[in-house]
Scaffold this active site. Structure first.
Site, PDB file in Angstrom:
ATOM      1  CD1 TRP A   1      -0.344  11.443   8.798  1.00 28.09           C
ATOM      2  CD2 TRP A   1       1.672  12.415   8.897  1.00 28.09           C
ATOM      3  NE1 TRP A   1      -0.325  12.491   7.899  1.00 28.09           N
ATOM      4  CE2 TRP A   1       0.895  13.108   7.948  1.00 28.09           C
ATOM      5  CE3 TRP A   1       2.985  12.838   9.134  1.00 28.09           C
ATOM      6  CZ2 TRP A   1       1.377  14.199   7.231  1.00 28.09           C
ATOM      7  CZ3 TRP A   1       3.468  13.926   8.422  1.00 28.09           C
ATOM      8  CH2 TRP A   1       2.664  14.599   7.486  1.00 28.09           C
TER       9      TRP A   1
ATOM     10  CB  SER B   1      -1.847   6.195   3.774  1.00 31.35           C
ATOM     11  OG  SER B   1      -1.221   5.689   4.947  1.00 31.35           O
ATOM     12  CB  THR B   2      -4.686   9.626   6.658  1.00 28.32           C
ATOM     13  OG1 THR B   2      -5.432   8.442   6.321  1.00 28.32           O
ATOM     14  CG2 THR B   2      -5.149  10.754   5.754  1.00 28.32           C
ATOM     15  CD  GLU B   3      -4.984   5.303   7.415  1.00 26.70           C
ATOM     16  OE1 GLU B   3      -4.602   5.365   6.228  1.00 26.70           O
ATOM     17  OE2 GLU B   3      -6.060   5.799   7.793  1.00 26.70           O
TER      18      GLU B   3
ATOM     19  NE  ARG C   1       6.260  -5.928   2.355  1.00 27.09           N
ATOM     20  CZ  ARG C   1       5.059  -6.048   1.792  1.00 27.09           C
ATOM     21  NH1 ARG C   1       4.579  -7.240   1.496  1.00 27.09           N
ATOM     22  NH2 ARG C   1       4.352  -4.966   1.538  1.00 27.09           N
ATOM     23  CD1 TRP C   2      13.210  -4.444  -4.279  1.00 25.51           C
ATOM     24  CD2 TRP C   2      14.451  -2.926  -3.179  1.00 25.51           C
ATOM     25  NE1 TRP C   2      14.270  -4.117  -5.083  1.00 25.51           N
ATOM     26  CE2 TRP C   2      15.061  -3.188  -4.435  1.00 25.51           C
ATOM     27  CE3 TRP C   2      15.056  -2.010  -2.321  1.00 25.51           C
ATOM     28  CZ2 TRP C   2      16.236  -2.556  -4.848  1.00 25.51           C
ATOM     29  CZ3 TRP C   2      16.228  -1.392  -2.726  1.00 25.51           C
ATOM     30  CH2 TRP C   2      16.810  -1.664  -3.977  1.00 25.51           C
TER      31      TRP C   2
ATOM     32  CG  HIS D   1      10.757   4.686   1.463  1.00 24.58           C
ATOM     33  ND1 HIS D   1       9.630   3.946   1.214  1.00 24.58           N
ATOM     34  CD2 HIS D   1      10.903   4.693   2.824  1.00 24.58           C
ATOM     35  CE1 HIS D   1       9.105   3.535   2.375  1.00 24.58           C
ATOM     36  NE2 HIS D   1       9.868   3.977   3.355  1.00 24.58           N
TER      37      HIS D   1
ATOM     38  CG  LEU E   1       0.407  10.735 -17.318  1.00 23.65           C
ATOM     39  CD1 LEU E   1      -0.559   9.606 -17.650  1.00 23.65           C
ATOM     40  CD2 LEU E   1       1.737  10.151 -16.819  1.00 23.65           C
TER      41      LEU E   1
ATOM     42  CG  ASP F   1       2.775  -2.052   0.240  1.00 18.14           C
ATOM     43  OD1 ASP F   1       3.590  -1.407   0.944  1.00 18.14           O
ATOM     44  OD2 ASP F   1       2.037  -2.929   0.701  1.00 18.14           O
TER      45      ASP F   1
ATOM     46  NE  ARG G   1      -1.200  -3.224  -0.990  1.00 16.43           N
ATOM     47  CZ  ARG G   1      -1.627  -2.627   0.110  1.00 16.43           C
ATOM     48  NH1 ARG G   1      -2.886  -2.286   0.214  1.00 16.43           N
ATOM     49  NH2 ARG G   1      -0.806  -2.360   1.108  1.00 16.43           N
TER      50      ARG G   1
ATOM     51  CD  GLU H   1     -11.944  -5.545 -14.276  1.00 17.89           C
ATOM     52  OE1 GLU H   1     -11.490  -6.608 -13.816  1.00 17.89           O
ATOM     53  OE2 GLU H   1     -13.156  -5.337 -14.448  1.00 17.89           O
TER      54      GLU H   1
END
Ligand code: IPE
Ligand code: IPE
Ligand code: MG
Length: 237
Positions: free
Chosen positions: A62, A58-60, A17-18, A30, A124, A13, A180, A199
Site C-alpha cells: 500500500w 503485500s500489506t506493505e 525492473r523487467w 505487472h 489445482l 517479484d 522467489r 525448500e
C-alpha cells in the site's frame, strides 16, 4: 520430472525492473506478470502440483505510489473477470487470502464471488495472497483463538497446532517449495509460519519472464534436494 512438490509458493517479484529494463512504465511489468501467473497455473495443474500459492499484494505494498496501487487493484479486478470462467473449466479451486475487507467493496465482492463459484472444484488449489502479511496473519490467528477461548473458559495454553489451525491457510498443507523471482534473498513477510521447512529457490529471472521452462528448473532443483527435517542423512536413507 521425478519428484513433484505437493505445494509450490511463489513470491512473484521483478515486474518493475523487467519494465524499466525495456524503457516501459512499471505497470507494463505487472500486466505481463499476469500472463506468467496464467502459465504457471496451467503447468502446475498439468504436472500434478496440488497447491499453488502466490504473493500478489503485500500489506506493505500500500506504501507504493498511489497510481501504481490503483493500477494493481484494477489489474486484480480485470484478471478475475477475464480468467474465472477458464479457471472454472479447468477445475481450479480458487482462494484469495489476506485482509480482504480493506479492499474496495467492489473488488472485495468480486473476490468473494469468484471464490464461491470455484470453491467446489477439485483440481489445482490456487491461493492468491492479497493484502497479505505473514505477521498480520499470525496476529489474526492468535486473536481468533483468544476470542474462542474466552467463550470456553478453558485450557489457555497456545500450541503450534492451535496457531496453524487459525491461520488463513488452516486447511492447506505447508509449502514444499518456495520460489522467489528477481534475485532478492528475502521473505518480505510471506508465509512466515508456513515456510518453516520449505525448500527455497531464488532465480535472477524477473517474474514476467518466469514461464514453463523456468518453473521446470525450479521443480528439478527441488527434486535434487534432500529434505531432512532435523534428522541425519543416514536416517533419511
Ligand atoms: C512484484 O514486482 C509485484 C508486486 C509486488 C505487486 P515489483 O513491482 O515488486 O517489481 P520490482 O521488485 O520493483 O522490480
Ligand atoms: C513482495 O515483493 C510482495 C509481492 C511479491 C506481492 P516486494 O517487491 O514488495 O518486496 P520487497 O519490498 O522488495 O521486499
Ligand atoms: Mg519487488
Amino acid at each position: 520430472m521425478k519428484k513433484i512438490p505437493n505445494h509450490v509458493a511463489i513470491i512473484m517479484d521483478g515486474n518493475g525492473r523487467w519494465a524499466k529494463g525495456r524503457g516501459l512504465p512499471r505497470i507494463a511489468g505487472h500486466k505481463v506478470g499476469a500472463d506468467s501467473l496464467k502459465e504457471c497455473v496451467k503447468v502446475c495443474a498439468e504436472i500434478g502440483v496440488k497447491y499453488l500459492t502466490v504473493y500478489a499484494f503485500s500489506t506493505e505494498n500500500w506504501a507504493r505510489p498511489k497510481d501504481e496501487v490503483s493500477f494493481l487493484m484494477g489489474l486484480l479486478a480485470d484478471t478475475i473477470d477475464r480468467e474465472v470462467e477458464s479457471l472454472n473449466k479447468n477445475n481450479v479451486c480458487l482462494r484469495f487470502l489476506g485482509r480482504l475487507d480493506q479492499f474496495s467493496d467492489q473488488l472485495n465482492g468480486k473476490m468473494r464471488a469468484s471464490m464461491d463459484k470455484l470453491s467446489k472444484n477439485t483440481g489445482l488449489n490456487l491461493n492468491v495472497m492479497v493484502n497479505y502479511g505473514g505477521r498480520a496473519e499470525i496476529v489474526d490467528a492468535v486473536n481468533e483463538w483468544v476470542k474462542e477461548e474466552e467463550g470456553r473458559g478453558e485450557g489457555k495454553l497456545i500450541t503450534e497446532e492451535k496457531i496453524s489451525s487459525h491461520l488463513y491457510t488452516k486447511d492447506i498443507p505447508d509449502p514444499d517449495l518456495l520460489i522467489r523471482t528477481a534475485s532478492e534473498m528475502r521473505i518480505s513477510n510471506f508465509l512466515l509460519w508456513q515456510i518453516a521447512y520449505a525448500e527455497i529457490y531464488v532465480t535472477d529471472v524477473f517474474w514476467p519472464d518466469f514461464r514453463r521452462n523456468e518453473l521446470s528448473k525450479a521443480i528439478e532443483s527441488y527434486g535434487s534436494r534432500e529434505r531432512r527435517f532435523g534428522k541425519t542423512s543416514e536416517q533419511i536413507d
